[in-house]
Design an enzyme around this catalytic site. Structure first.
Site, short mmCIF file in Angstrom:
data_model
loop_
_atom_site.label_atom_id
_atom_site.label_comp_id
_atom_site.label_asym_id
_atom_site.label_seq_id
_atom_site.Cartn_x
_atom_site.Cartn_y
_atom_site.Cartn_z
N ASP A 139 31.70 35.28 47.00
CA ASP A 139 31.39 35.86 45.69
C ASP A 139 29.95 36.39 45.71
OD1 ASP A 139 31.20 36.48 43.00
OD2 ASP A 139 32.11 34.61 42.33
N ASP A 140 29.82 37.71 45.63
CA ASP A 140 28.50 38.36 45.59
C ASP A 140 27.75 38.30 46.93
OD1 ASP A 140 29.05 38.70 42.91
OD2 ASP A 140 27.23 37.73 42.17
N CYS B 65 33.21 41.30 39.95
CA CYS B 65 34.16 40.32 40.47
C CYS B 65 35.61 40.63 40.14
CB CYS B 65 33.80 38.94 39.94
SG CYS B 65 32.21 38.30 40.51
N ASP C 95 33.69 39.87 47.47
CA ASP C 95 34.25 40.68 46.38
C ASP C 95 33.34 41.83 45.97
OD1 ASP C 95 32.30 39.15 45.14
OD2 ASP C 95 33.59 38.44 43.51
#
Length: 498
Positions: free
Chosen positions: A50-51, A83, A318
């Site tokens: 994530d990120d 996201c 993502d």
């Protein structure tokens, strides 16, 4: 069909000719079936962070080792640097104007929109489960999904397609969260053993071992909440990398010439902002150490279970993240490469070792890729393409030359964990076309950008006004075709000339 045949041949060769696994343990005798199943179809382990931006990979030794054993896609982009839209595209193989998911919540995004539009019945999970795979998701699903939500039923909701479900909601802090564990909500506290990345790593390893013991092919997705803010590291990493600062590349604290309206006039970063950017970057590096160890642990589990030589491992994110580039405080959602270009590494049987692929690839390609690996017909309504032909050879002659990015903004939702903080960049609605050579962006406010990344790799000179009128018109038409495409028409509109 041709790509599936080529992959089957190379996979069979890998299985028959290997004398040892990559871990050095003896391989099964030539001609024997893979331990993880009764056929040669590979298992899939998909790690989705994530990120996680490209500039964090250098601090992840297991990811770098995976690159040496597999293929790295250097022009892999997401359909939106946010996201939920990105994950919706990844699950379905469709671009945002097809999923209807452009944001993390509200009338044009989030889990509720994804569910309401019926997308959960047609994902890579349903594809592979229908083909006999055991499938499991560990970690994060879609924004606004909550573990206790029953969606009108009697038990906490689990979407179709998943044999195993261990998913959290707002678990960004890594502690004090709930997981929906196959319809049962379990609370985790604040002890060191509750650190979320470690928890899902252990659960995924157990699922892999169970699947291997049952001789059933499997697809496992580990979707970490790290390194998303608040960038919480595991306790053993909290003091790692002392003094580390954010990269000071050419784009750091630099405003592009001809910047779009939303960015033009942004003042230089203050000393306090620079100091905070350094803290954020250091914490992000600390947070990905547990993710990297998780990857190493999964590979050890695959070897221990005897299925490592028949498993394709995929590592990605993502969306990306900027930390000081373009005078912006930490954030995402822009069309700059810092935000839309992310890591994609694939290793396993039938995949060349230590090779890079520069052909444009995108997150909509993963659903058809997983289907291809499993021998499942690629769904006709997806917008992406299977990447399997690129695992061990050049791209087909009709491969895409351009990828589409679509974003709705600005984001003022106070309940959105991705709501941009002051000065971090909050662009208005835009669509962008990105090739291996350039990026072209059109904003709803009339702003336009064109960066020739071969001559200007850091995207510091917007030269759209210097382009001939005919070229600008051609770019507009090409982008319009992509923002209105569907399935097969997307796979022709993405071949942009010039």
């Amino acid at each position: 069909m041709a790509s599936r045949s080529r992959l089957a041949v190379s996979l069979a060769a890998a299985l028959l000719l290997s004398a040892c696994t990559p871990n050095g343990t003896p391989a099964a005798p030539a001609g024997s079936p893979p331990v993880g199943g009764g056929d040669a179809r590979p298992n899939v382990v998909f790690v989705l962070t994530d990120d996680l931006s490209v500039n964090l990979v250098r601090y992840m030794p297991h990811v770098r080792a995976l690159q040496s054993r597999g293929v790295t896609f250097t022009n892999y982009t997401v359909t939106d640097s946010l996201c939920c839209p990105s994950r919706a595209s990844l699950l379905t193989g469709k671009v945002p104007h097809r999923t209807g998911v452009f944001t993390n919540g509200g009338i044009d995004g989030g889990f509720v929109m994804f569910h309401r539009r019926g997308h959960e019945s047609r994902t890579f999970a349903t594809d592979l489960q229908g083909a006999g795979y055991r499938t499991a998701l560990f970690g994060k699903y879609l924004n606004r999904y909550q573990p206790e939500n029953t969606i009108g039923g009697g038990r906490p909701y689990v979407p179709p397609g998943w044999s195993g479900w261990y998913v959290g909601g707002d678990a960004y802090g890594q502690y004090g969260y709930e997981l929906n564990e196959n319809h049962v909500v379990r609370h985790y506290g604040h002890e060191p053993d509750d650190y979320l990345t470690d928890v899902i790593s252990a659960k995924a390893s157990a699922f892999i071992e169970e699947s291997a013991a049952s001789r059933t092919p499997f697809l496992v997705e580990l979707a970490t909440f790290a390194p998303h803010s608040p960038y919480t590291p595991a306790p053993r990493d909290a003091d790692a990398f002392p003094g580390l600062t954010a990269p000071r590349g050419p784009a750091f604290d630099a405003l592009p010439a001809g910047a779009p309206k939303w960015l033009a006039g942004r003042p230089p970063l203050t000393e306090d902002e620079r100091a905070q950017i350094d803290v954020v970057f250091r914490k992000r590096v600390q947070a990905v150490q547990a993710v990297d160890r998780m990857l190493g642990s999964l590979q050890a589990t695959l070897a221990r279970a005897g299925v490592d030589r028949n498993t394709v491992v995929v590592f990605s994110s993502d969306n990306g993240f900027h930390t000081g580039e373009y005078r912006l405080n930490p954030g995402k959602q822009t069309a700059f490469d810092t935000d839309v270009r992310v890591p994609l590494v694939v290793a396993g049987p039938g995949v060349d070792a230590g090779r890079t692929v520069s052909a444009p690839a995108q997150n909509v390609d993963l659903r058809p890729t997983f289907a291809d690996l499993a021998g499942v017909p690629v769904p006709a309504d997806v917008d992406g393409r299977s990447l399997t032909p690129l695992f061990a050879g050049p791209p087909p002659a009709d491969w895409r030359t351009a990828a589409l990015i679509e974003h709705h903004g600005p984001d003022f939702d106070p309940s959105d964990p991705d709501r941009p903080r002051p000065g971090s960049g909050n662009p208005p609605t835009y669509a962008a076309l990105r090739t291996a050579a350039y990026t072209y962006v059109e904003y709803v406010d009339g702003s336009r950008e064109f960066y020739n990344r071969r001559q200007d790799p850091h995207q510091l000179r917007n030269i759209v006004e210097q382009l001939p009128a005919a070229r600008r018109a051609a770019l507009h038409r090409a982008l319009k075709r992509l923002t209105t495409c569907r399935a097969a028409s997307c796979r022709s509109a993405d071949r942009v000339t010039g």
